[in-house]
Design a protein around this motif. Structure first.
Motif, mmCIF file in Angstrom:
data_model
loop_
_atom_site.group_PDB
_atom_site.id
_atom_site.type_symbol
_atom_site.label_atom_id
_atom_site.label_comp_id
_atom_site.label_asym_id
_atom_site.label_seq_id
_atom_site.Cartn_x
_atom_site.Cartn_y
_atom_site.Cartn_z
ATOM 1 N N VAL A 65 45.869 37.470 38.289
ATOM 2 C CA VAL A 65 45.390 37.832 36.956
ATOM 3 C C VAL A 65 44.246 36.900 36.565
ATOM 4 O O VAL A 65 44.394 35.675 36.566
ATOM 5 C CB VAL A 65 46.525 37.736 35.912
ATOM 6 N N HIS B 115 42.620 39.259 30.378
ATOM 7 C CA HIS B 115 43.392 40.186 29.555
ATOM 8 C C HIS B 115 42.424 41.033 28.737
ATOM 9 O O HIS B 115 41.533 40.485 28.074
ATOM 10 C CB HIS B 115 44.331 39.443 28.600
ATOM 11 N N LEU C 206 45.286 44.429 32.358
ATOM 12 C CA LEU C 206 45.064 43.174 33.074
ATOM 13 C C LEU C 206 43.832 43.324 33.947
ATOM 14 O O LEU C 206 43.664 44.342 34.627
ATOM 15 C CB LEU C 206 46.251 42.847 33.986
ATOM 16 N N VAL D 99 42.370 41.889 37.285
ATOM 17 C CA VAL D 99 42.927 41.159 38.422
ATOM 18 C C VAL D 99 41.891 41.066 39.533
ATOM 19 O O VAL D 99 40.917 41.822 39.578
ATOM 20 C CB VAL D 99 44.217 41.843 38.954
ATOM 21 N N LYS E 116 41.041 46.712 37.024
ATOM 22 C CA LYS E 116 41.948 46.612 35.889
ATOM 23 C C LYS E 116 43.227 47.403 36.126
ATOM 24 O O LYS E 116 43.205 48.483 36.727
ATOM 25 C CB LYS E 116 41.251 47.098 34.620
ATOM 26 N N ILE F 23 47.157 34.422 32.696
ATOM 27 C CA ILE F 23 46.043 34.244 33.637
ATOM 28 C C ILE F 23 46.448 33.214 34.686
ATOM 29 O O ILE F 23 47.017 32.175 34.367
ATOM 30 C CB ILE F 23 44.775 33.800 32.883
ATOM 31 N N PHE G 124 50.621 48.563 37.384
ATOM 32 C CA PHE G 124 51.386 47.312 37.445
ATOM 33 C C PHE G 124 52.822 47.603 37.877
ATOM 34 O O PHE G 124 53.442 48.560 37.411
ATOM 35 C CB PHE G 124 51.373 46.667 36.064
#
Length: 271
Positions: A198, A201, A215, A217, A226, A242, A264
């Motif tokens: 991560v 945000h 997120l 990443v 994302k 993070i 996710f």
């Protein structure tokens, strides 16, 4: 090896321990793989744990708080495996093994599904045969089998998934001891998954206003994208921080290497 170095560097940049990647980690198996060079087993949805003969540790290197009776049933030789509570029980298992004070009744539901001898000799087939002799108490060696065709592999995958399992693992029978992400160990699941760090945000809007929207990443290869789906309400209110490593599901990859339809799944279980 390059992907492992990249993720090690990325972990270092966010202050996470490199020890989290020391065990052998699987890559995704291609759909048409020939299983004949491999030993095949069920992929257990558990928590990776390494036993050095004295202490049980997570992938991160942190010690697991374990009841004394559980440790007493482990042999003196090092083992690598998964703490497992049963199919579709990951959340309950995760809560149990994270406790700083173990709850005996919960640990009575856990077995140690072992699949590697970190100090063993010979190729993986020989090490797996040695592991099979260690069964007893909480130690349950993972059953390995040979398959002769991709059709047999697909049939076994369907059988395991229909019964509530995650998928299959394929370990090269001739593999030496190894560590890090490697083609020596492959995972086969109905939907592919992978890990990323991560790095940001994105705030939500509409019904997610004031919560997590997505997120951002980064993969070990440096690809950023994302993740905007797959979160519970609690995770949107309190998202993975993070620097944490998350597991995501995806269908396939674009020509540029970005995952398609990524969602996710959970925070990775290095603990």
């Amino acid at each position: 090896m390059l992907a492992r170095r990249a993720l090690l560097a990325l972990l270092g940049s966010v202050g996470l321990p490199a020890a989290a990647l020391e065990p052998l980690l699987a890559r995704n198996a291609p759909p048409g793989i020939d299983p004949r060079p491999y030993l095949v087993s069920e992929k257990f949805d558990g928590v990776r744990a390494l036993w050095d003969g004295k202490t049980l540790k997570f992938r991160s290197g942190r010690s697991v708080a374990v009841p004394a009776w559980f440790l007493a049933e482990l042999p003196s030789q090092p083992l690598d495996g998964e703490l497992w509570m049963g199919r579709r029980s990951f959340d309950a298992l995760s809560a149990t093994v994270r406790r700083t004070q173990p709850v005996d009744a919960e640990w009575r539901l856990i077995s140690y599904r072992v699949f590697e001898l970190p100090a063993g000799e010979g190729d993986f087939e020989r090490r797996a045969a040695k592991l099979a002799t260690l069964a007893g108490g909480v130690v349950m060696p993972v059953q390995q089998q040979r398959l002769n065709s991709n059709a047999e592999l697909r049939a076994l995958l369907k059988q395991v998934v229909d019964a509530g399992g995650e998928g299959l693992m394929l370990h090269r029978a001739d593999a030496p001891l190894a560590s890090g992400r490697s083609d020596l160990l492959l995972k086969l699941k109905p939907v592919a998954d992978a890990e990323a760090v991560v790095v940001g945000h994105e705030p939500g809007s509409g019904r997610f206003a004031g919560q997590l929207g997505a997120l951002e990443v980064r993969t070990p290869e440096g690809i950023r994208f994302k993740l905007g789906t797959g979160f519970s309400e609690a995770q949107r209110r309190d998202p993975p921080p993070i620097g944490s490593i998350v597991t995501y599901r995806y269908r396939d990859l674009t020509p540029g290497g970005k995952p398609r339809f990524a969602s996710f799944l959970r925070v990775a279980e290095a603990f």
